[in-house]
Design a protein around this motif. Structure first.
Motif, PDB file in Angstrom:
ATOM      1  N   ILE A 432      27.250  20.559 -40.946  1.00 38.59           N
ATOM      2  CA  ILE A 432      28.647  21.025 -40.908  1.00 38.59           C
ATOM      3  C   ILE A 432      29.608  19.852 -40.805  1.00 38.59           C
ATOM      4  O   ILE A 432      30.675  19.847 -41.431  1.00 38.59           O
ATOM      5  CB  ILE A 432      28.863  21.994 -39.722  1.00 38.59           C
ATOM      6  N   ALA A 433      29.222  18.832 -40.038  1.00 42.80           N
ATOM      7  CA  ALA A 433      30.107  17.696 -39.834  1.00 42.80           C
ATOM      8  C   ALA A 433      30.334  16.887 -41.110  1.00 42.80           C
ATOM      9  O   ALA A 433      31.229  16.029 -41.150  1.00 42.80           O
ATOM     10  CB  ALA A 433      29.546  16.788 -38.738  1.00 42.80           C
ATOM     11  N   ASN A 434      29.550  17.156 -42.152  1.00 45.47           N
ATOM     12  CA  ASN A 434      29.770  16.481 -43.438  1.00 45.47           C
ATOM     13  C   ASN A 434      30.363  17.428 -44.476  1.00 45.47           C
ATOM     14  O   ASN A 434      30.407  17.102 -45.661  1.00 45.47           O
ATOM     15  CB  ASN A 434      28.452  15.895 -43.976  1.00 45.47           C
ATOM     16  N   LEU A 435      30.800  18.616 -44.038  1.00 45.57           N
ATOM     17  CA  LEU A 435      31.313  19.609 -44.980  1.00 45.57           C
ATOM     18  C   LEU A 435      32.801  19.861 -44.750  1.00 45.57           C
ATOM     19  O   LEU A 435      33.260  19.947 -43.606  1.00 45.57           O
ATOM     20  CB  LEU A 435      30.549  20.930 -44.840  1.00 45.57           C
ATOM     21  N   ALA A 436      33.530  19.984 -45.843  1.00 43.27           N
ATOM     22  CA  ALA A 436      34.956  20.323 -45.782  1.00 43.27           C
ATOM     23  C   ALA A 436      35.233  21.411 -46.809  1.00 43.27           C
ATOM     24  O   ALA A 436      34.396  21.694 -47.681  1.00 43.27           O
ATOM     25  CB  ALA A 436      35.813  19.091 -46.061  1.00 43.27           C
ATOM     26  N   PHE A 437      36.399  22.022 -46.702  1.00 47.19           N
ATOM     27  CA  PHE A 437      36.768  23.133 -47.585  1.00 47.19           C
ATOM     28  C   PHE A 437      37.847  22.691 -48.563  1.00 47.19           C
ATOM     29  O   PHE A 437      38.858  22.113 -48.165  1.00 47.19           O
ATOM     30  CB  PHE A 437      37.252  24.323 -46.766  1.00 47.19           C
ATOM     31  N   LEU A 438      37.624  22.982 -49.839  1.00 53.48           N
ATOM     32  CA  LEU A 438      38.598  22.705 -50.887  1.00 53.48           C
ATOM     33  C   LEU A 438      38.847  23.987 -51.666  1.00 53.48           C
ATOM     34  O   LEU A 438      38.070  24.945 -51.572  1.00 53.48           O
ATOM     35  CB  LEU A 438      38.092  21.610 -51.832  1.00 53.48           C
ATOM     36  N   THR A 439      39.925  24.001 -52.454  1.00 55.59           N
ATOM     37  CA  THR A 439      40.180  25.178 -53.287  1.00 55.59           C
ATOM     38  C   THR A 439      39.696  24.980 -54.712  1.00 55.59           C
ATOM     39  O   THR A 439      39.833  25.852 -55.548  1.00 55.59           O
ATOM     40  CB  THR A 439      41.684  25.519 -53.321  1.00 55.59           C
ATOM     41  N   GLY A 476      37.083   2.796 -40.466  1.00 55.64           N
ATOM     42  CA  GLY A 476      35.803   2.100 -40.375  1.00 55.64           C
ATOM     43  C   GLY A 476      34.624   3.061 -40.415  1.00 55.64           C
ATOM     44  O   GLY A 476      33.509   2.691 -40.818  1.00 55.64           O
ATOM     45  N   LEU A 477      34.855   4.312 -40.003  1.00 52.67           N
ATOM     46  CA  LEU A 477      33.782   5.326 -40.013  1.00 52.67           C
ATOM     47  C   LEU A 477      33.528   5.880 -41.410  1.00 52.67           C
ATOM     48  O   LEU A 477      32.577   6.634 -41.609  1.00 52.67           O
ATOM     49  CB  LEU A 477      34.141   6.477 -39.065  1.00 52.67           C
ATOM     50  N   TRP A 478      34.357   5.561 -42.369  1.00 56.96           N
ATOM     51  CA  TRP A 478      34.211   6.130 -43.715  1.00 56.96           C
ATOM     52  C   TRP A 478      33.250   5.331 -44.585  1.00 56.96           C
ATOM     53  O   TRP A 478      33.045   5.673 -45.752  1.00 56.96           O
ATOM     54  CB  TRP A 478      35.580   6.201 -44.406  1.00 56.96           C
ATOM     55  N   ASP A 484      26.167   7.945 -39.705  1.00 63.15           N
ATOM     56  CA  ASP A 484      25.758   8.562 -38.438  1.00 63.15           C
ATOM     57  C   ASP A 484      26.904   8.550 -37.435  1.00 63.15           C
ATOM     58  O   ASP A 484      27.114   9.530 -36.693  1.00 63.15           O
ATOM     59  CB  ASP A 484      24.546   7.834 -37.857  1.00 63.15           C
ATOM     60  N   ASP A 485      27.660   7.448 -37.414  1.00 59.02           N
ATOM     61  CA  ASP A 485      28.804   7.371 -36.489  1.00 59.02           C
ATOM     62  C   ASP A 485      29.900   8.353 -36.897  1.00 59.02           C
ATOM     63  O   ASP A 485      30.564   8.953 -36.043  1.00 59.02           O
ATOM     64  CB  ASP A 485      29.361   5.950 -36.472  1.00 59.02           C
ATOM     65  N   PHE A 486      30.082   8.529 -38.218  1.00 61.33           N
ATOM     66  CA  PHE A 486      31.064   9.488 -38.715  1.00 61.33           C
ATOM     67  C   PHE A 486      30.694  10.895 -38.262  1.00 61.33           C
ATOM     68  O   PHE A 486      31.547  11.651 -37.772  1.00 61.33           O
ATOM     69  CB  PHE A 486      31.138   9.425 -40.245  1.00 61.33           C
TER      70      PHE A 486
END
Length: 506
Positions: A432-439, A476-478, A484-486
């Motif tokens: 989930i932490a690597n998922l985002a919502f787009l249209t 820096g997290l990108w 893993d830190d992201f």
């Protein structure tokens, strides 16, 4: 034709293949029970069966027992609207649902084509020979020919048919219930349906199906059993189908009035979830069970004040997130239905959650949690509450939109392709932490670019779009090597956001 009391077609493909296997081996496959009546009740067509003209003389026979077998045969043999393709192996005499790889082996033949003489025996044997199998004169080909003839005899199989003649619908309903309650073929809800069809003719075919179609149009895939449970809960204050002796003593006008109440209550519950809880589709719901107490509440309290809305939303989110109905659903549902009738209904609903009602979401809960986890729809509700926008188009998130190009898409922030190259496990890629919502689905160039590049472009012009979906703004997290830190940073942000949603849902 089928009577209204019949359940829907429920057989799965393997059951159809097994039925054909039984007929091929001439095993007994049960009898067919038909009903002959002068006064036709409310009828419906078997699923996937094309309309046919009623006989000019006499009445059509109505199937009381045998619907699953007859519909299965129709789907497997006739030209059905929704066919089931079954193949037969001439070498092993095995029946198998269609798979693409079967077409490459001429020993696998389509049952429908053989039984309808669309594929001639000689042609089949020639194809086998051409593929390196036995020649036409080979004794093995004679074995195949015998099996083809045996396969065709499925079309000549004779089911024992018993005809029950009666114009008493109540007597027929009682017979139907006895037939089906003797085994495990029907669930209790479906036997309740039979009683309902008897006492409120047309309810299932007309009222229920019309309601289900309307709910489907707004993204809620409910079924007849759900409506029956809502109907019973509205009429009795409890959810169990076993204690209905007094309920069935109600007169038809009372049942009709009860259905009107039930429909309004379910409408209100669905609208509340779509608009207030910001979950526009039943696909976002871990369970539909929470809708039943919600409908019961709206049946008793058609209008809600602001503080009540907050309490109801908090209860609904927690009940969905913490699996309120996962253990003993009927026990939990009955407790909640009782709570909806109390003077302080919302407080009692929350009280029924017990310790789960005060349990905060932690970052650890999001570790390795994928899209099937109940936390996933909560993160969507958070994005909706924050008026999140598509990162690239700027359009507001929502499923109630026109055009396939504008539907909600799940986007991997760190692209899957780049993570695969670094041998990152699938569970972490799809967390989930690597998922985002787009249209809209991002173009291929973006989906292959490093997040430190494309996220920076978004942050330079629209940082609020990233913040609305709890993306850590530490650039820096990108970097790929900081994946893993992201994840750790975003888990913490998402957990905080979900807790804030539950505490302040409006």
């Amino acid at each position: 034709m089928l009577p209204e009391i019949q359940r829907a077609y429920v057989w799965k493909g393997p059951q159809v293949a097994k039925l054909l296997d039984s007929l091929y081996r001439e095993y007994p496959a049960g009898q067919i029970l038909l009903w002959d009546t002068i006064d036709l009740p409310t009828l419906k067509r078997p699923e996937g069966v094309a309309p046919v003209a009623l006989p000019s003389a006499g009445q059509p026979k109505i199937v009381l027992d045998g619907q699953q077998r007859l519909t299965s045969l129709y789907k497997a043999i006739a030209k059905a609207e929704e066919p089931i393709e079954v193949y037969f192996n001439l070498d092993t005499e095995h029946f198998q649902l269609y798979l693409r790889r079967l077409k490459a082996d001429p020993l696998w033949i389509p049952v429908r084509a053989v039984l309808n003489n669309e594929k001639q025996d000689l042609k089949i044997l020639q194809e086998i020979e051409a593929a390196g199998g036995p020649g036409i004169t080979d004794p093995r080909s004679q074995v195949y020919l015998d099996r083809l003839q045996k396969l065709k005899r499925i079309g000549e199989y004779k089911f024992p048919i018993e005809i029950f003649r009666s114009d008493d619908y109540e007597e027929v309903t009682e017979l139907f219930i006895r037939i089906n309650s003797a085994g495990t073929r029907l669930r209790t809800a479906e036997l309740v349906l039979a009683q309902l069809a008897l006492r409120l003719p047309g309810a299932i075919v007309e009222k229920f199906e019309s309601a289900l179609e309307e709910y489907e149009e707004v993204g809620f895939d409910l079924d007849t059993r759900f409506l029956v449970r809502a109907f019973i809960a509205t009429g009795t204050g409890q959810s169990r189908f076993r204690y209905l002796t007094e309920f069935w003593k109600k007169q038809q006008p009372d049942l009709e009035t009860l259905w009107v109440r039930t429909r309004k209550a379910v409408d209100a519950a669905v609208n509340f979830v779509r608009h207030n809880a910001r979950l526009e589709s039943s696909e976002w719901l871990p369970s539909l069970n929470a809708l039943i107490p919600l409908a019961a509440y709206f049946d008793r309290h058609p209008k809600i004040a602001k503080d009540v809305e907050v309490g109801l939303l908090r209860w609904f989110y927690l009940a969905s997130l913490r699996g309120r109905y996962s253990g003993s659903p009927e026990t939990a549902m009955d407790e909640d239905l009782k709570a909806t009738a109390s003077p302080d209904a919302v407080a009692d609903l929350v009280k029924n959650l017990g310790p789960l009602g005060n349990l905060k979401v932690t970052a650890d809960e999001l570790d390795d949690a994928g899209w099937r986890n109940p936390l996933f729809p909560m993160t969507y509700a958070v994005a909706r509450k924050r008026a999140a926008k598509d990162w690239f188009r700027g359009t507001a998130l929502g499923t109630d939109v026109l055009g396939d190009d504008n539907q909600i898409q799940v986007h991997h922030i760190f692209p899957k392709a780049l993570l695969q190259e670094r041998h990152v496990p699938k569970k972490e890629r799809d967390e989930i932490a690597n998922l985002a919502f787009l249209t809209a689905r991002p173009n291929r160039q973006i989906s292959k670019r490093a997040p430190e590049q494309y996220l920076a472009e978004i942050a330079d012009h629209h940082p609020d779009r990233l913040e609305a979906q709890s993306v850590p703004m530490d650039r820096g997290l990108w970097k790929l090597e900081r994946f893993d830190d992201f994840l750790a940073a975003r888990r913490a942000l998402l957990a905080q956001a979900v807790n804030e949603l539950i505490e302040s849902p409006t």
